[in-house]
Structure formats: structure tokens, C-alpha cells
Design a protein around this motif. Structure first.
Motif, mmCIF file in Angstrom:
data_model
loop_
_atom_site.group_PDB
_atom_site.id
_atom_site.type_symbol
_atom_site.label_atom_id
_atom_site.label_comp_id
_atom_site.label_asym_id
_atom_site.label_seq_id
_atom_site.Cartn_x
_atom_site.Cartn_y
_atom_site.Cartn_z
ATOM 1 N N ASP A 177 0.839 -1.195 0.000
ATOM 2 C CA ASP A 177 0.000 0.000 0.000
ATOM 3 C C ASP A 177 0.873 1.245 0.000
ATOM 4 O O ASP A 177 1.085 1.865 1.033
ATOM 5 N N PRO A 178 1.427 1.610 -1.186
ATOM 6 C CA PRO A 178 2.344 2.743 -1.230
ATOM 7 C C PRO A 178 1.674 4.075 -0.959
ATOM 8 O O PRO A 178 2.346 5.084 -0.771
ATOM 9 N N LEU A 226 3.419 -1.689 -4.767
ATOM 10 C CA LEU A 226 4.849 -1.372 -4.772
ATOM 11 C C LEU A 226 5.711 -2.622 -4.925
ATOM 12 O O LEU A 226 6.732 -2.590 -5.617
ATOM 13 N N SER A 227 5.308 -3.722 -4.306
ATOM 14 C CA SER A 227 6.104 -4.943 -4.427
ATOM 15 C C SER A 227 6.179 -5.402 -5.878
ATOM 16 O O SER A 227 7.239 -5.829 -6.350
ATOM 17 N N GLU A 228 5.066 -5.322 -6.615
ATOM 18 C CA GLU A 228 5.061 -5.729 -8.012
ATOM 19 C C GLU A 228 5.896 -4.773 -8.858
ATOM 20 O O GLU A 228 6.598 -5.191 -9.784
ATOM 21 N N ARG A 245 9.418 -5.722 -8.341
ATOM 22 C CA ARG A 245 9.744 -6.959 -9.046
ATOM 23 C C ARG A 245 9.959 -6.688 -10.536
ATOM 24 O O ARG A 245 10.851 -7.261 -11.163
ATOM 25 N N GLN A 246 9.121 -5.821 -11.111
ATOM 26 C CA GLN A 246 9.310 -5.457 -12.513
ATOM 27 C C GLN A 246 10.624 -4.707 -12.714
ATOM 28 O O GLN A 246 11.329 -4.920 -13.711
ATOM 29 N N ASP A 247 10.949 -3.828 -11.776
ATOM 30 C CA ASP A 247 12.236 -3.118 -11.842
ATOM 31 C C ASP A 247 13.387 -4.119 -11.843
ATOM 32 O O ASP A 247 14.325 -4.013 -12.655
ATOM 33 N N LEU A 291 11.984 -7.775 2.651
ATOM 34 C CA LEU A 291 10.620 -7.332 2.953
ATOM 35 C C LEU A 291 9.607 -8.471 2.883
ATOM 36 O O LEU A 291 8.421 -8.262 3.097
ATOM 37 N N GLY A 292 10.097 -9.672 2.570
ATOM 38 C CA GLY A 292 9.210 -10.821 2.533
ATOM 39 C C GLY A 292 8.525 -11.049 1.208
ATOM 40 O O GLY A 292 7.602 -11.878 1.114
#
Length: 203
Positions: free
Chosen positions: A10-11, A83-85, A88-90, A143-144
Motif C-alpha cells: 500500500d504505497p 509497490l512490491s510488483e 519486481r518489474q524493476d 521485505l518478505g
């Protein structure tokens, strides 16, 4: 976690995540690296254009926008993802870029053998992209979030190498310009995404 604490998913939360000191230090270090590389990426693009001759660098010159199988620039919907996705794309893009930059360097060694600074900068960019990608994956793991493990050579690298071999001089130069541009776009996007995790430095 209280409702006012942020989260990786939740950015848009009201306040940044409260991290352990070592994790916060790693995030800051990775963010600082990404910020530094955005400047290097701009310099690389300028250097690349300068070494290609006309019509590259001429006012009004607009090379065709190319596509590479397996890698494109950040999509307009990127910022709407969790944000996690996004991270991951980055990381996936940064994993693909070293091979692409190496392929450009090899082609430039044939086309511009008297431009050692450009060749050195392309080599440095490949190494730096790899280091940033590893750092982002380390942050994700801490961050898990599942970090993508090592895989086969990215399809984009194979596609570029094949295209480089078949392309004429002008097309090969345009391909290289496209890769240098993608490097800048993804490093900049990574810096922006990481800033969401840095307390007091939310983009």
C-alpha cells in the motif's frame, strides 16, 4: 501494524513503513545507488548520441521507437501497481539490461573502435545495472516478497544480438540508442519506486 503504518502493498499509506535499522540502511543505500545511476544513465545517453554522427543529435532528429521481445519501457500503468510488483518489474528489467548493454558495446566496438570512453561507459552501465538489480532483489527478499531467482538469458538479449547481426549500421545505432534509453528509463523508475520506501523522501 496499525492502520496508519504503510505497507509494501500500500504505497499510498499515510506514513512510511517502520523498518529495522539494517533494513532501512539497505533501502537507503539501494535508493542512493539508483539515484546516482540516473545521472550516469543521462551521461551515457549523451555520450552515445555524440559518437554516432549525423543524423543522431541533430535538432529535430526522431529515431523510430523500437521494441525488444522481453523488455520494454515502464508502462503507463506501472505506478498503479502495488509497490512490491513494481519493484519486481524493476528487478526483472535490471536483470535483462546488462546483456543488452553488453551487446550494444560489442557492436559499438565494431562501429566506433576509436571511442574507448563510450565502450567503457557501456561496460560500466552493464555492471551497475546488474548491481542495482541484485540490490533491489535483496530489498524485496528482506521485505518478505519473493525475489525472482536466476534464470536463462533474457529473451531481449538474444533478440538484440540477432538483430545486431542482421542490422545495417544505421539500424544497429538506433538499436543501441533504444537500449541506452531503456537503461535510463528503468533506472529512473527504480529510483522513484524505492523512494516510496525511504522515510522523509516519498516521491
Amino acid at each position: 501494524m496499525s492502520q496508519r503504518e504503510g505497507s509494501l502493498e500500500d504505497p499510498q499509506a499515510d506514513s512510511p513503513v517502520s523498518f529495522l535499522p539494517h533494513l532501512e540502511a539497505k533501502i537507503r543505500q539501494t535508493h542512493n545507488l539508483a539515484r546516482l545511476l540516473t545521472k550516469y544513465a543521462e551521461q551515457l545517453l549523451e555520450e552515445y548520441v555524440q559518437q554516432q554522427g549525423d543524423p543522431f543529435g541533430l535538432p529535430g532528429f526522431s529515431p523510430p521507437r523500437l521494441s525488444l521481445a522481453g523488455l520494454s519501457g515502464p508502462s503507463p500503468s506501472h505506478m498503479g501497481l502495488p509497490l512490491s510488483e513494481r519493484l519486481r518489474q524493476d528487478a526483472a528489467a535490471l536483470d535483462a539490461l546488462p546483456g543488452l548493454l553488453d551487446a550494444v558495446r560489442r557492436r559499438q566496438a565494431e562501429l566506433n573502435p576509436s571511442s574507448p570512453r563510450l565502450l567503457r561507459n557501456l561496460e560500466d552501465a552493464a555492471r551497475q545495472a546488474r548491481a542495482l538489480g541484485v540490490a533491489v532483489e535483496t530489498v524485496l527478499a528482506a521485505l518478505g516478497s519473493a525475489a525472482r531467482g536466476p534464470g536463462p538469458e533474457p529473451a531481449a538479449t538474444t533478440a538484440l544480438s540477432t538483430a545486431n547481426n542482421a542490422a545495417g549500421i544505421f539500424s544497429a545505432k538506433v538499436l543501441g540508442l533504444h537500449v541506452c534509453g531503456l537503461y535510463g528509463e528503468w533506472v529512473n523508475r527504480t529510483e522513484g519506486d524505492l523512494s516510496q520506501l525511504v522515510p522523509g523522501d516519498v516521491a
